[in-house]
Design an enzyme around this catalytic site. Structure first.
Site, PDB file in Angstrom:
ATOM      1  CB  SER A 180      -0.872  -0.010   1.262  1.00  0.00           C
ATOM      2  OG  SER A 180      -1.486   1.249   1.482  1.00  0.00           O
ATOM      3  CE1 TYR A 220      -4.382  -2.167   5.013  1.00  0.00           C
ATOM      4  CE2 TYR A 220      -3.086  -0.190   4.606  1.00  0.00           C
ATOM      5  CZ  TYR A 220      -3.807  -1.269   4.134  1.00  0.00           C
ATOM      6  OH  TYR A 220      -3.947  -1.450   2.777  1.00  0.00           O
TER       7      TYR A 220
END
Length: 264
Positions: A146, A159
């Site tokens: 990401s 995350y």
């Protein structure tokens, strides 16, 4: 969700002339979103695809479309990971989940779960599949990271930590795999048009009493010069390219698909 920002006029088949006939791929989180797009693109290029998802119906539906095989597994369970196929030429570590909360309020059990799914499971899958890749002298590991593997955002401790860990794990696999013809790379999407992101947009719009378009413009895409969501097919095209014949010298790197977010 209303398509507030533009999408590409046409997304051509990501497979193109790439031929992965005789290759076997395993895609985690393959039942929806980015994983689904990756599974279908790899299958279109000729690979036999194992579609891994904890949702049996989703896994079976995508596997049927791809002409592959559904593998139902909860990646938080190391024992379940150990039962997944080992004879894999292409490993796409895509499965993930999100939780948003300040550090001082972040549930430790949720933090641990996210690390299990997004760090430990990719490690176990690499450990399981690399011997087969080494034996064949060819392999591709693509980790769907990401932009948060390169940048941090508030309230996403688990995350961001997991994606940063995945980046490091990918680099180690690249160094160790190089003598065996195995590459390992990350793709780093910004915000992608997935059910997860669309749900986040709806929730934030309702919580703050603003429109979904304002959530996209003022929150999610504020740091992105390209003002639209990324499409899952665009991520799949990058993943597929990393499995092709022209990317064998590219390893240990991260490919930002972030609309220019990390350029600033």
């Amino acid at each position: 969700m209303t398509n507030t920002f533009p999408t590409p006029d046409r997304l051509p088949s990501p497979a193109g002339a790439l031929d992965l006939s005789g290759r076997t791929a395993l895609v985690t989180g393959g039942g929806s979103g980015i994983g689904r797009a990756c599974a279908l693109a790899l299958a279109q290029a000729g690979a036999f695809v194992h579609v891994v998802d904890r949702d049996a119906d989703s896994a079976k539906a995508v596997a049927e479309l791809a002409g592959g095989r559904a593998q139902v597994a909860d990646l938080a369970d190391a024992g379940a990971v150990d039962l997944l196929p080992a004879e894999v030429d292409i490993l796409v570590n895509n499965a993930g989940l999100q939780h948003v909360a300040p550090l001082t309020e972040f549930p430790p059990e949720r933090f641990e779960l996210i690390q299990k799914v997004m760090v430990t499971a990719p490690f176990l899958l690499m450990r399981r599949t690399l011997p087969h890749m080494y034996a064949r002298g060819w392999g591709r590991i693509v980790n769907v990271s990401s932009v948060h593997g390169l940048r941090a955002s508030a309230y996403k401790a688990a995350y961001v930590a997991a994606k940063h860990a995945l980046e490091g794990l990918s680099k180690v696999a690249a160094i160790e795999g190089a003598p065996h013809g195995v590459t390992s790379n990350c793709v780093n999407p910004g915000y992608v048009r997935t059910p997860l992101v669309e749900g986040q947009v709806r929730d934030q719009a309702a919580a703050h009493g603003i429109s979904e378009g304002d959530v996209l413009a003022d929150v999610m895409l504020a740091r992105s010069p390209v003002k639209r969501l990324l499409e899952t097919e665009e991520v799949a095209a990058a993943v597929l390219w990393l499995c092709g014949p022209h990317s064998g010298y590219l390893t240990g790197t991260s490919l930002p698909l972030d609309g220019g977010w990390t350029a600033g």
